[in-house]
Design a protein around this motif. Sequence first.
Motif, short mmCIF file in Angstrom:
data_model
loop_
_atom_site.label_atom_id
_atom_site.label_comp_id
_atom_site.label_asym_id
_atom_site.label_seq_id
_atom_site.Cartn_x
_atom_site.Cartn_y
_atom_site.Cartn_z
N VAL A 65 0.86 -1.19 0.00
CA VAL A 65 0.00 0.00 0.00
C VAL A 65 0.90 1.24 0.00
N ARG A 66 0.64 2.13 -0.97
CA ARG A 66 1.34 3.42 -0.93
C ARG A 66 0.49 4.38 -0.11
N ILE A 67 1.02 4.80 1.01
CA ILE A 67 0.35 5.75 1.87
C ILE A 67 0.72 7.17 1.44
N HIS A 74 -2.78 13.10 5.96
CA HIS A 74 -3.36 11.76 5.80
C HIS A 74 -2.44 10.64 6.28
N TRP A 75 -1.19 10.95 6.57
CA TRP A 75 -0.19 9.92 6.87
C TRP A 75 -0.62 9.01 8.01
N ARG A 76 -0.96 9.59 9.15
CA ARG A 76 -1.30 8.77 10.32
C ARG A 76 -2.60 7.98 10.10
N ASP A 77 -3.58 8.61 9.49
CA ASP A 77 -4.84 7.91 9.23
C ASP A 77 -4.62 6.74 8.27
N ASP A 78 -3.76 6.95 7.27
CA ASP A 78 -3.43 5.86 6.35
C ASP A 78 -2.82 4.69 7.10
N GLY A 90 3.79 -4.99 2.53
CA GLY A 90 4.60 -3.87 2.99
C GLY A 90 3.95 -2.55 2.61
N VAL A 91 4.62 -1.46 2.96
CA VAL A 91 4.13 -0.11 2.74
C VAL A 91 5.13 0.67 1.91
N MET A 92 4.62 1.43 0.95
CA MET A 92 5.46 2.34 0.18
C MET A 92 5.28 3.75 0.74
N LEU A 93 6.40 4.37 1.12
CA LEU A 93 6.39 5.71 1.69
C LEU A 93 6.87 6.71 0.64
N PRO A 94 5.99 7.57 0.12
CA PRO A 94 6.40 8.53 -0.90
C PRO A 94 7.17 9.70 -0.30
#
Length: 275
Positions: A65-67, A74-78, A90-94
């Motif tokens: 998931v790209r947050i 939106h970062w924390r809610d994501d 895993g997570v993609m951090l832009p």
Amino acid sequence: MALAPRHARSWLFTPADRPDRYPRGDSHGADAVVLDLEDAVAPDRKVLARSHLTRPGAVGTPVWVRINDRTSDHWRDDLEAVAGLPALDGVMLPKAEHAEQVAATAALLPAGTPVLALIETSLGIENAFTIARETATFALAFGVADFRRETGLGDAPEAWAYPRTRLVIASRAAGLRGPIDGPSMRLDDTAAVRTEAEKSRAGGFTGKLCVHPAQTAVVNSVYAPAPEQISWARRVLEQAGHSEGAAVRVDGEMVDRPRLEHARDLLEFAAVTGR
């Protein structure tokens, strides 16, 4: 064939506010699917996208998931939404610019969740090594569109040599896989996608982000070992089995230990990709 993330070549973005496009066992040929909460989702649809993502049974196969980025509202809610997903690779951090952003993201996820750091700015490029060394960092990826917009770089290859090489060297120095290249925006031009992928692979990249299912087959093909490479690797290991030294002679050239290890890596990769 499902591949482990460390071998994934094609990374297909899918808008998180379009549950009809979520993978259902068929990932459109992509090695990895990235449900996107960031650029593919309009600001007024972020809440809707998170609700789709967290609906019971919505995500049945492992996904990334790209947050939204660390500075976003939106970062924390994501992260709160993503942390509870039962099938999360895993997570993609832009817009990753500091190692601390990766660490802060990982701290709000289940222990051991890998973070793919998407480098999209000049500061991110300059801090690539410290980001790569962060424990939670799985790999680096290059956000070419945002980087182009920030820097104003044109299409000349020499203009891109520094940031691309820096990502490759930083990744390898930190013990990570080679970086993942940004997507091609030429949706209907598979020849252009192939050309881009071939250039990035030659430059040390090990995969490519995709924005359309039609791109995945081309990307998978380019980043898989070529038949002649596989044949060479088999000859190397066959000769190595008859040698007691640190180097072997294959096709009239000397193959030392680093290239012998490269041959083993090629055959391992060929096995997992079905080549």
